[in-house]
Design a protein around this motif. Structure first.
Motif, short mmCIF file in Angstrom:
data_model
loop_
_atom_site.label_atom_id
_atom_site.label_comp_id
_atom_site.label_asym_id
_atom_site.label_seq_id
_atom_site.Cartn_x
_atom_site.Cartn_y
_atom_site.Cartn_z
N TYR A 100 32.36 36.32 21.97
CA TYR A 100 33.17 35.25 22.36
C TYR A 100 34.60 35.35 22.64
N ASP A 101 34.98 36.42 21.63
CA ASP A 101 36.41 36.98 21.63
C ASP A 101 36.77 37.64 22.99
N ASP A 102 35.79 38.38 23.42
CA ASP A 102 35.86 38.99 24.97
C ASP A 102 36.25 37.91 25.76
N VAL A 103 35.36 37.09 25.99
CA VAL A 103 35.47 35.61 27.00
C VAL A 103 36.86 34.92 26.78
N ILE A 104 37.12 34.80 25.56
CA ILE A 104 38.31 34.08 25.19
C ILE A 104 39.69 34.90 25.71
N MET A 105 39.58 36.01 25.32
CA MET A 105 40.99 37.13 25.87
C MET A 105 40.92 37.00 27.46
N LYS A 106 39.65 37.15 28.09
CA LYS A 106 39.89 37.46 29.44
C LYS A 106 40.11 36.16 29.99
N THR A 107 39.72 34.99 29.62
CA THR A 107 40.08 33.61 30.10
C THR A 107 41.59 33.38 29.98
N VAL A 108 42.10 33.70 28.82
CA VAL A 108 43.55 33.60 28.53
C VAL A 108 44.41 34.21 29.67
N PHE A 109 43.72 35.58 30.04
CA PHE A 109 44.16 36.51 30.84
C PHE A 109 44.44 35.86 32.35
N THR A 110 43.26 35.20 32.73
CA THR A 110 42.95 34.63 34.06
C THR A 110 43.81 33.53 33.90
N LEU A 111 43.93 32.81 32.99
CA LEU A 111 44.64 31.53 33.21
C LEU A 111 46.19 31.97 33.13
N THR A 112 46.56 32.85 32.32
CA THR A 112 47.94 33.29 32.52
C THR A 112 48.53 33.74 33.93
N LEU A 113 47.51 34.45 34.75
CA LEU A 113 47.86 35.00 36.18
C LEU A 113 47.84 33.37 36.90
N VAL A 114 46.91 32.59 36.59
CA VAL A 114 47.17 31.06 37.54
C VAL A 114 48.49 30.61 37.18
N LEU A 115 48.98 30.68 36.09
CA LEU A 115 50.09 30.09 35.79
C LEU A 115 51.64 30.67 36.34
N VAL A 116 51.19 32.16 36.45
CA VAL A 116 52.11 33.04 37.20
C VAL A 116 52.37 32.67 38.79
N GLY A 117 51.11 32.58 39.33
CA GLY A 117 50.95 32.29 40.53
C GLY A 117 51.34 30.66 40.87
N ALA A 118 51.23 29.79 40.06
CA ALA A 118 51.53 28.41 40.04
C ALA A 118 53.19 28.46 40.34
N ALA A 119 53.82 29.19 39.21
CA ALA A 119 55.22 29.34 39.05
C ALA A 119 55.80 29.69 40.57
N LEU A 120 55.33 30.68 41.06
CA LEU A 120 55.83 31.25 42.55
C LEU A 120 55.43 30.11 43.47
N GLY A 121 54.27 29.55 43.56
CA GLY A 121 53.96 28.58 44.39
C GLY A 121 54.96 27.26 44.33
N TRP A 122 55.30 26.85 43.16
CA TRP A 122 56.07 25.83 42.87
C TRP A 122 57.47 26.19 43.51
N MET A 123 57.89 27.47 43.27
CA MET A 123 59.29 27.73 44.04
C MET A 123 59.23 28.06 45.42
N VAL A 124 58.02 28.27 46.12
CA VAL A 124 57.95 28.48 47.48
C VAL A 124 56.70 27.76 48.06
N PRO A 125 56.73 26.51 48.13
CA PRO A 125 55.57 25.67 48.61
C PRO A 125 54.80 26.18 49.59
N ALA A 126 55.24 26.80 50.51
CA ALA A 126 54.61 27.62 51.86
C ALA A 126 53.70 28.46 51.34
N LEU A 127 53.71 29.14 50.11
CA LEU A 127 52.60 29.80 49.50
C LEU A 127 51.17 29.26 49.55
N MET A 128 51.30 27.91 49.41
CA MET A 128 50.19 27.06 49.24
C MET A 128 48.92 27.16 49.95
#
Length: 281
Positions: free
Chosen positions: A63-91
């Protein structure tokens, strides 16, 4: 998944069967006895005195493996979301590339961390651009959608951990039928919007139910959120069975990807429902 539903799990036999490497056999027992005969009594005693190896040490998913990797992928989602927020055309590239990577990852037999992380980043671009556009029209809607997503996730997790809700075969069959119907409706509604058959920005979802001031999208949106919530239950069930059956640790990436896909879907459905409600006021 173990019972069907999310193709991320459904197409991976490791979440449905016990890996061959962890099955016992008569010959395996005989080999073990032969190997033991080669050790002295003291050596055997020392071996038995050692603490048992945990799942991580034996290369099995935890379960720890799954939790850590899920946190990692969701963190990248947030990073991408920040870029998309600043540059809407990237949507738009985020939506197209994210969709392609999502399909590729869903049907790959072996998980690819690089492709899974790339999916998270591009999907984040799409979510960030969409969220920024709707936030400009309906201030505060993104915070509401994020809180709604977290609330649904936590409620389903608590219900699952307390064995209040389980993805039984009967419920899962109903879920698959309902999900297929919703997918068909969404496809039809998308083409109606593309060809300007409807006059509302949400297609049929923006039209009122005859005789009421309630948009179709409110009822359909609540239905879709219910489907996404049950999809989380099925995801949890698949992960639980994967851990119990000792699937290799590399499949924790598959589990993380499956959870990320469901959470992204849940967030989009809640965001759309809120936009329809705010637009109808």
């Amino acid at each position: 998944m173990a019972l069907g539903g999310n193709p991320v799990f459904a197409n991976n036999k490791n979440f449905k069967e016990t890996p061959a490497g962890y099955r016992g056999s008569v010959n395996g027992g005989a080999d073990t006895m032969s190997a033991q005969a080669q050790f002295s009594a003291q050596q055997l005693q020392d071996m038995y005195s050692k603490p048992s190896a945990n799942a991580s040490q034996t290369g099995r998913m935890t379960y720890d493996d799954v939790i850590m990797k899920t946190v990692f992928t969701l963190t990248l989602v947030l990073v991408g979301a920040a870029l998309g927020w600043m540059v809407p055309a990237l949507m738009w590239p985020g939506m197209i590339i994210g969709l392609v990577l999502g399909l590729v990852n869903s049907f790959k037999k072996e998980p690819s961390p690089v492709l899974i992380l790339a999916y998270a980043l591009f999907e984040g671009l799409f979510l960030g651009g969409l969220s920024g556009l709707l936030e400009g029209v309906y201030p505060g809607i993104v915070v509401q959608a994020v809180l709604g997503t977290l609330s649904v996730f936590l409620v389903t997790l608590v219900l699952f951990r307390n064995a209040k809700v389980r993805a039984t075969p009967k419920m899962t069959r109903f879920f698959i039928i309902a999900l297929s119907g919703y997918a068909l409706f969404s496809m039809i509604n998308f083409f109606l919007m593309v060809f300007n058959v409807t006059t509302t920005p949400w297609g049929i979802n923006g039209m009122n139910i005859p005789g009421t001031n309630i948009p179709f999208g409110v009822v359909i949106g609540l239905f879709a959120i219910g489907l996404a919530a049950f999809s989380l239950i099925v995801d949890f069930t698949s992960i639980e069975q994967g851990v119990q059956r000792g699937v290799p640790t590399k499949y924790s990436w598959t589990a993380a990807f499956g959870l990320t896909v469901t959470l992204v879907w849940l967030y989009v459905e809640i965001l759309r429902l809120l936009a329809i409600l705010r637009g109808n006021n």
